[in-house]
Design a protein around this motif. Structure first.
Motif, mmCIF file in Angstrom:
data_model
loop_
_atom_site.group_PDB
_atom_site.id
_atom_site.type_symbol
_atom_site.label_atom_id
_atom_site.label_comp_id
_atom_site.label_asym_id
_atom_site.label_seq_id
_atom_site.Cartn_x
_atom_site.Cartn_y
_atom_site.Cartn_z
ATOM 1 N N THR A 20 1.206 -1.208 0.329
ATOM 2 C CA THR A 20 -0.081 -0.162 -0.183
ATOM 3 C C THR A 20 0.764 1.011 -0.059
ATOM 4 O O THR A 20 0.422 2.210 -0.496
ATOM 5 C CB THR A 20 -1.051 -0.111 1.242
ATOM 6 O OG1 THR A 20 -2.055 -1.096 0.744
ATOM 7 C CG2 THR A 20 -1.619 1.423 1.606
ATOM 8 N N SER A 23 1.634 1.386 -3.613
ATOM 9 C CA SER A 23 1.435 1.984 -3.926
ATOM 10 C C SER A 23 0.916 3.332 -4.378
ATOM 11 O O SER A 23 -0.008 3.895 -5.682
ATOM 12 C CB SER A 23 0.051 0.601 -4.698
ATOM 13 O OG SER A 23 -0.282 0.277 -3.433
ATOM 14 N N VAL A 24 0.365 3.554 -2.889
ATOM 15 C CA VAL A 24 -0.816 5.088 -2.594
ATOM 16 C C VAL A 24 0.034 5.917 -3.289
ATOM 17 O O VAL A 24 -0.165 6.843 -3.753
ATOM 18 C CB VAL A 24 -0.566 5.217 -1.365
ATOM 19 C CG1 VAL A 24 -0.472 6.121 -0.834
ATOM 20 C CG2 VAL A 24 -2.082 3.952 -0.909
ATOM 21 N N TYR A 35 -6.215 4.512 -8.723
ATOM 22 C CA TYR A 35 -5.664 3.456 -7.438
ATOM 23 C C TYR A 35 -6.737 2.724 -7.520
ATOM 24 O O TYR A 35 -7.642 3.454 -6.938
ATOM 25 C CB TYR A 35 -5.097 4.404 -6.175
ATOM 26 C CG TYR A 35 -5.084 3.449 -5.138
ATOM 27 C CD1 TYR A 35 -3.556 3.265 -4.876
ATOM 28 C CD2 TYR A 35 -5.483 3.582 -4.412
ATOM 29 C CE1 TYR A 35 -3.590 2.265 -3.915
ATOM 30 C CE2 TYR A 35 -6.089 2.171 -3.228
ATOM 31 C CZ TYR A 35 -5.165 1.836 -3.672
ATOM 32 O OH TYR A 35 -4.873 1.129 -2.366
ATOM 33 N N ASP A 37 -7.912 -0.341 -4.642
ATOM 34 C CA ASP A 37 -7.716 -1.461 -4.200
ATOM 35 C C ASP A 37 -8.442 -2.714 -4.096
ATOM 36 O O ASP A 37 -9.814 -2.463 -3.918
ATOM 37 C CB ASP A 37 -8.175 -0.584 -2.581
ATOM 38 C CG ASP A 37 -6.800 -1.113 -1.817
ATOM 39 O OD1 ASP A 37 -6.468 -2.313 -1.529
ATOM 40 O OD2 ASP A 37 -6.861 0.047 -0.334
ATOM 41 N N GLY A 45 -6.046 1.864 1.279
ATOM 42 C CA GLY A 45 -5.542 2.639 0.613
ATOM 43 C C GLY A 45 -5.870 3.757 0.741
ATOM 44 O O GLY A 45 -5.548 5.042 0.606
ATOM 45 N N HIS A 46 -7.640 3.735 0.937
ATOM 46 C CA HIS A 46 -8.133 5.190 0.933
ATOM 47 C C HIS A 46 -8.282 5.481 2.821
ATOM 48 O O HIS A 46 -8.114 6.838 2.194
ATOM 49 C CB HIS A 46 -10.013 4.147 1.167
ATOM 50 C CG HIS A 46 -10.454 3.496 2.192
ATOM 51 N ND1 HIS A 46 -11.104 4.078 3.688
ATOM 52 C CD2 HIS A 46 -9.778 2.562 2.547
ATOM 53 C CE1 HIS A 46 -11.134 2.935 4.390
ATOM 54 N NE2 HIS A 46 -10.536 1.938 3.736
ATOM 55 N N VAL A 135 -9.686 7.521 -6.914
ATOM 56 C CA VAL A 135 -9.507 5.596 -5.885
ATOM 57 C C VAL A 135 -10.873 5.475 -5.997
ATOM 58 O O VAL A 135 -12.167 5.497 -5.870
ATOM 59 C CB VAL A 135 -9.327 6.222 -4.680
ATOM 60 C CG1 VAL A 135 -9.318 5.962 -3.696
ATOM 61 C CG2 VAL A 135 -7.896 7.707 -4.703
ATOM 62 N N THR A 137 -11.753 1.513 -4.233
ATOM 63 C CA THR A 137 -11.002 0.809 -2.765
ATOM 64 C C THR A 137 -12.407 -0.711 -3.074
ATOM 65 O O THR A 137 -14.014 -0.144 -2.969
ATOM 66 C CB THR A 137 -11.874 1.124 -1.507
ATOM 67 O OG1 THR A 137 -11.216 2.775 -1.499
ATOM 68 C CG2 THR A 137 -11.515 -0.017 -0.731
ATOM 69 N N ASP A 169 -3.501 -2.468 -6.236
ATOM 70 C CA ASP A 169 -3.303 -2.436 -4.953
ATOM 71 C C ASP A 169 -3.316 -4.436 -4.697
ATOM 72 O O ASP A 169 -4.380 -4.078 -4.082
ATOM 73 C CB ASP A 169 -3.384 -1.259 -3.652
ATOM 74 C CG ASP A 169 -2.696 -2.132 -2.569
ATOM 75 O OD1 ASP A 169 -2.130 -2.681 -2.836
ATOM 76 O OD2 ASP A 169 -2.698 -0.859 -1.566
ATOM 77 N N ASN A 255 3.328 7.626 7.429
ATOM 78 C CA ASN A 255 2.841 6.121 6.815
ATOM 79 C C ASN A 255 1.107 5.708 7.955
ATOM 80 O O ASN A 255 0.761 5.115 7.853
ATOM 81 C CB ASN A 255 4.076 4.992 6.592
ATOM 82 C CG ASN A 255 2.688 4.208 5.901
ATOM 83 O OD1 ASN A 255 2.472 4.779 4.551
ATOM 84 N ND2 ASN A 255 2.868 2.819 5.780
ATOM 85 N N ILE A 260 0.174 10.415 3.027
ATOM 86 C CA ILE A 260 0.425 9.773 2.121
ATOM 87 C C ILE A 260 2.455 10.711 1.873
ATOM 88 O O ILE A 260 2.655 11.872 1.194
ATOM 89 C CB ILE A 260 0.162 10.219 0.798
ATOM 90 C CG1 ILE A 260 -1.951 9.365 0.338
ATOM 91 C CG2 ILE A 260 0.791 10.097 -1.032
ATOM 92 C CD1 ILE A 260 -2.299 9.797 -0.303
#
Lengths: 293, 121
Positions: A20, A23-24, A35, A37, A45-46, A135, A137, A169, A255, A260
């Motif tokens: 994550t 990829s993020v 992106y 997930d 990721g969200h 994004v 998810t 991801d 993180n 980010i």
């Protein structure tokens, strides 16, 4: 010719290696990007992107419904089901919905037309936007056995934006959900960590990627000054190392705060921008190689 | 009444298997005729739903009681709906468990774990 919307699957054999994180941050430095997930059992990721204007869609699968008035009790459905989702109790089929893989075979094989299919919600897909990043998810409902239908929906081609790079991801490990997540990818980016346990899992996912015939590269995460077993593995297997992320307290802190790193600090922006450049070079190279073949 | 026990080996001195769905064999014993039999567990290599398939084998063979150390929720559902009573087995051999059953020293199993879905966590 350069592939303008390459699909890059970010993988690792185990959880916690930094899929994550990678990829993020790659999606963030790519500017306009997608992106996705696919780690639907624990999508996170969200939490970093905090997407806005989120739309939600329920994901359903088909499960059998037995009409007991029509059922003659022949047991063909229960014997047919390879997933043991139908037991035969007191001369009638009894369905375990969560084990059903929605193949529809029981309804086809039933001589009495006693089996209909109905929709059952197993999770949802959320789509929103965070800066230039779209994004998506996938969320599997707690207790469900398989996230595959949600991953399929996430990766449907018409849901993807033409011309934008896609960062997938993936779930940890190397089982069905991972295969579903990477099978449409143009390139696989494996995240390695410097432990023997990490290498064991990296090897498994490397074997899987090879099985699918996908081009791959590795980013080494949590690098320390001492010898890195993951690096040795890459050298031995001739897997290109596309980047190294040093073990870094500030990166870890950002993180774990759900921020980010590439959006917060220029030095991390630079780090992930150069990783992205290396990845895109590889992707371009591979695309060209494929075209020539 | 027919009794079923998941077992590790085809011998009366075999231990009761720690797993129900993935036990290698099932032992059946008829308390009236005193006949006994071993059955290969076809569910042992199942990817998923082993408990259901194993429970189905118990039901199909006419057992009315199962002696097992543990049992998954799905298997329990098949067995309960088929009116098979589940007793908690004791550590020890088949023979010791049959004796304990005859002496009514076994208690009903009451704690059922969730399905493992092929992932032996």
């Amino acid at each position: 010719m350069r592939n303008k919307s390459p699909k890059i699957a970010v993988l690792s054999g185990k959880g916690g290696t930094g899929k994550t994180l990678v990829s993020v941050n790659l999606a963030s430095v790519a500017g306009e990007s997608l992106y996705i997930d696919c780690d639907v059992e624990e999508p996170n990721g969200h939490l970093f992107f905090k997407p806005e204007r989120v739309c939600e869609e329920g994901i359903t699968v088909k499960v059998p419904e037995v009409n007991e008035d029509l059922c003659g009790g022949c047991r063909k459905c229960a014997d047919f089901c390879k997933f043991h989702a139908i037991a035969f109790i007191k001369d009638k089929p009894y369905v375990f919905e969560e084990l059903c893989h929605s193949c529809g075979g029981c309804a086809l094989i039933c001589p009495d037309q006693a089996i209909d299919e109905r929709e059952r919600v197993v999770g949802r897909v959320q789509r929103g936007i965070s800066g230039g990043v779209r994004v998506s998810t996938g969320v599997l409902n707690t207790g469900e056995a398989s996230g595959i239908p949600i991953i399929k929906r996430l990766l449907e081609p018409h849901g993807l934006q033409e011309g934008l790079p896609v960062f997938i991801d993936c779930p940890p490990g190397s089982a069905c959900a991972v295969m579903e997540s990477l099978q449409g990818a143009d390139f696989c980016l494996l995240v390695g960590e410097p432990t023997l346990f990490g290498v064991h899992n990296l090897r498994m996912v490397h074997d899987l990627v090879r099985l699918f015939g996908k081009p791959e590269g590795v980013v080494l995460n949590k690098c320390l000054a001492e010898e890195n077993p993951a690096e040795l593995f890459c050298l031995e297997k001739n897997i290109p190392i596309l980047g190294r992320i040093q073990f870094d307290n500030e990166l870890g802190k950002l993180n774990s705060d759900g921020r980010i790193a590439a959006r917060e600090r220029p030095r991390f922006r630079k780090l992930f921008a150069s990783l992205l450049e290396e990845v895109m070079k590889e992707v371009g190279h591979e695309t060209a190689a494929h075209t020539q073949r | 009444m027919k009794i079923a026990i998941p077992v590790d080996d085809k011998s009366l001195n075999s231990a009761v298997s720690q797993s129900f769905g993935r036990a290698p064999y099932f032992f059946f014993y008829d308390t009236e005729t005193e006949e006994s039999d071993f059955l290969d567990n076809g569910a042992v290599a199942s990817q998923g739903g082993a408990g259901i398939k194993a429970a189905q084998a118990i039901v199909d063979n006419g057992a009315k009681a199962l002696l097992a150390p543990r049992c998954g929720g799905n298997a329990e559902e098949v067995l309960r709906r088929s009116e098979v009573v589940i007793y908690q087995s004791l550590p020890g051999t088949i023979k010791e468990n049959l004796d304990a059953f005859a002496a009514q020293r076994l208690v009903l199993l009451s704690d059922f774990h969730p399905g493992l879905h092929g992932h032996e966590k």
